[in-house]
Scaffold this motif. Structure first.
Motif, short mmCIF file in Angstrom:
data_model
loop_
_atom_site.label_atom_id
_atom_site.label_comp_id
_atom_site.label_asym_id
_atom_site.label_seq_id
_atom_site.Cartn_x
_atom_site.Cartn_y
_atom_site.Cartn_z
N ASP A 87 0.81 -1.22 0.00
CA ASP A 87 0.00 0.00 0.00
C ASP A 87 0.84 1.27 0.00
N ARG A 88 2.16 1.13 -0.07
CA ARG A 88 3.05 2.29 -0.03
C ARG A 88 3.02 3.00 -1.38
N HIS A 89 2.18 4.00 -1.47
CA HIS A 89 2.00 4.77 -2.70
C HIS A 89 1.55 6.17 -2.29
N PRO A 90 2.05 7.22 -2.97
CA PRO A 90 1.67 8.58 -2.58
C PRO A 90 0.17 8.82 -2.54
N ALA A 91 -0.58 8.14 -3.42
CA ALA A 91 -2.03 8.34 -3.46
C ALA A 91 -2.72 7.83 -2.20
N ARG A 92 -2.05 6.95 -1.45
CA ARG A 92 -2.65 6.39 -0.25
C ARG A 92 -2.46 7.27 0.97
N ILE A 93 -1.70 8.34 0.86
CA ILE A 93 -1.49 9.23 2.00
C ILE A 93 -2.77 10.02 2.28
N ALA A 94 -3.31 9.87 3.47
CA ALA A 94 -4.52 10.58 3.89
C ALA A 94 -4.45 10.75 5.40
N VAL A 95 -3.86 11.83 5.85
CA VAL A 95 -3.53 12.01 7.27
C VAL A 95 -4.43 13.08 7.88
N PRO A 96 -5.22 12.74 8.91
CA PRO A 96 -6.09 13.74 9.55
C PRO A 96 -5.29 14.87 10.19
N VAL A 97 -5.70 16.11 9.92
CA VAL A 97 -5.08 17.29 10.52
C VAL A 97 -6.17 18.32 10.82
N LEU A 98 -5.86 19.22 11.74
CA LEU A 98 -6.74 20.35 12.06
C LEU A 98 -6.00 21.63 11.76
N LEU A 99 -6.61 22.49 10.94
CA LEU A 99 -6.02 23.79 10.61
C LEU A 99 -6.93 24.88 11.17
N GLU A 100 -6.30 25.87 11.80
CA GLU A 100 -7.03 27.03 12.33
C GLU A 100 -6.18 28.27 12.09
N GLY A 101 -6.83 29.43 12.15
CA GLY A 101 -6.11 30.68 12.05
C GLY A 101 -5.61 31.01 10.66
#
Length: 482
Positions: free
Chosen positions: A339-353
């Motif tokens: 599964d090591r493929h750039p398209a599989r990167i999906a990392v939860p993040v929170l952006l504010e400000g």
């Protein structure tokens, strides 16, 4: 969050992708009678893995392919080399994401797989068809060649252990069939078809179909958001969540996915009707609640093997509250080798400000504070400007199956989303945003309708889906009785 790392170059990234692109171009015309430019692409792939354990085998396979004499084993080796290069790109990007978020990464704690080798004959047939595709090339496909996948898929479908391979082959063949004859194509999706071909080929090898080893999860699951992926014949909802173990160990990020086949007439909020009965977690997401898990099976890669019998609805849980309090300390899951493929990167993040540039009026520009135009992403997508750095927001991934819209994203002050890599840059896929309506902060979630809705648009879509499914079931019943 290290926002300065969104655009910092990565050493070797362009070179690895260039080698992949060169090989992918060789597949366009096929490997039956390679031309000099195709030979150069094969040589570029071999050069890129020189000095690795694959070097000798790839060099031999590239030479055979250049001579038009590549056998099945040679094509498998070339696919493995391409996968290794894409895996190296994935690893470099994943390390960069870790630096951006500052979160720890989980460690693999169980054996890779359990012994389980189903369908050797049918997998060999799939491998032979895929090799025929590589020899013909995308410009050489016709309906007869593509139709060779149908009996293979039919033989795979009864075996649940081969459903992943069957779905991949079926979808790939459907895309190819819609593009036949290949000689008339004005544009070939070179990277996409090479990705599908490579993955499908490696999934036919011994060991690739083994069942992942499982551990169990007991504790509280706090949903962050839902990623909906829709195809003409299938739909999947993947819930991203923070898991707090009952034993008090550190929290970690987990995923739970549910899929269903669908007719092409079921769209929008109607998709939830197909998914909702298969997973109680969707109702909890729609209601904004946590789930209490008791011995739920989970892979080392952070994928829950969902079982409604091992879950019950818990207390209210606000995804933004979860993100602000727990997300920064939750460990990111590891990635399975294939599964090591750039398209599989999906990392939860929170952006504010952040401030929003573009994306407000559909033409890629809106007015800034000084009355000038903010250009956004140049392709109509908004951009979040944060601490002097810019991040494109992929509003094209916002599903029609929920109330979240590009307009809500453009008016937001906080965004919970998935950090992805697309077309050479990091982008953000929104899962939920906070906006101010009449001086009151309001959250809008892509998965808000997962458990049901009273929204007028959602109700209409669900009713249309009910009618479509009822008609299809009636027709299917008549065919079975005939």
């Amino acid at each position: 969050m290290r926002t300065d790392l969104f655009t910092d170059p990565l050493d070797g990234l362009d070179e690895a992708l260039s080698a992949v692109d060169a090989f992918d171009r060789a597949l366009v015309s096929g490997l039956l009678r390679p031309q000099p430019d195709q030979a150069a692409g094969l040589a570029a792939l071999a050069t890129a893995v020189a000095g690795t354990p694959l070097a000798a085998q790839v060099a031999e396979a590239a030479d055979k392919a250049t001579a038009g004499a590549a056998g099945e084993d040679h094509l498998v080796v070339l696919a493995a080399a391409r996968t290794a290069l894409m895996g190296s790109v994935h690893d470099a990007l994943t390390e960069r994401v870790t630096d951006i978020t500052g979160r720890p990464r989980a460690e693999r704690s169980t054996p890779g797989t359990t012994a389980d080798e189903p369908g050797a004959n049918v997998l060999a047939a799939a491998r032979a068809w895929l090799c025929d595709l590589a020899r013909a090339g995308w410009q050489g496909i016709d309906h007869e060649l593509v139709a060779g996948a149908a009996p293979v898929v039919s033989a795979m479908l009864p075996d649940l252990r081969l459903r992943r391979q069957a779905t991949l082959l079926d979808g790939f063949a459907a895309e190819l069939a819609a593009s036949c004859p290949g000689a008339t194509l004005d544009r070939v999706p070179v990277r996409r078809w090479a990705d599908l071909w490579t993955r499908a080929l490696l999934l036919t090898l011994p060991g690739a179909t083994r069942t992942p080893a499982l551990s169990t999860a007991t504790g509280r699951l706090l949903p962050l958001g839902v990623d909906v992926q829709e195809h003409a014949t299938a739909v999947q909802a993947q819930v991203h969540a923070v898991f707090e173990p009952a034993d008090g160990t550190e929290p970690r990020l987990l995923r739970a996915a549910v899929s269903a086949p669908k007719p092409d007439t079921v769209v929008g909020a109607g998709l939830w009707q197909l998914l909702r009965p298969r997973m109680s977690l969707l109702a909890a997401v729609g209601e904004g609640r946590a789930m209490e898990l008791d011995g739920m099976p989970v892979t080392d890669e952070g994928d829950l093997v969902w079982d409604d019998e091992r879950a019950r609805t818990g207390e209210p849980a606000d995804p933004f509250g979860t993100a602000r309090v727990v997300l920064a300390t939750a460990a990111d899951p590891v990635t399975a080798p294939l599964d090591r493929h750039p398209a599989r990167i999906a990392v939860p993040v929170l952006l504010e400000g952040y401030t929003v540039e573009g994306g407000n009026d559909g033409d890629g520009a809106n007015e800034g504070e000084d009355g000038g135009a903010n250009e956004g992403g140049g392709d109509g997508r908004p951009v979040f400007a944060l601490a002097g750095h810019r991040l494109t927001v992929d509003t094209d991934r916002v599903p029609a199956a929920g109330p979240l819209t590009p307009e809500a994203v453009a008016a937001s002050g906080a965004c919970l989303g998935l950090l992805r890599w697309d077309a050479g840059e990091f982008v953000l896929q929104p899962l939920a945003v906070e906006t101010t309506v009449r001086k009151k902060t309001t959250a809008v979630h892509a998965g808000a309708w997962a458990g049901g809705t009273t929204d007028k648009a959602g109700v209409r879509a669900e009713k249309a889906a009910t009618d479509s499914v009822a008609v299809l079931r009636e027709r299917a019943g008549k065919l079975l009785r005939a």
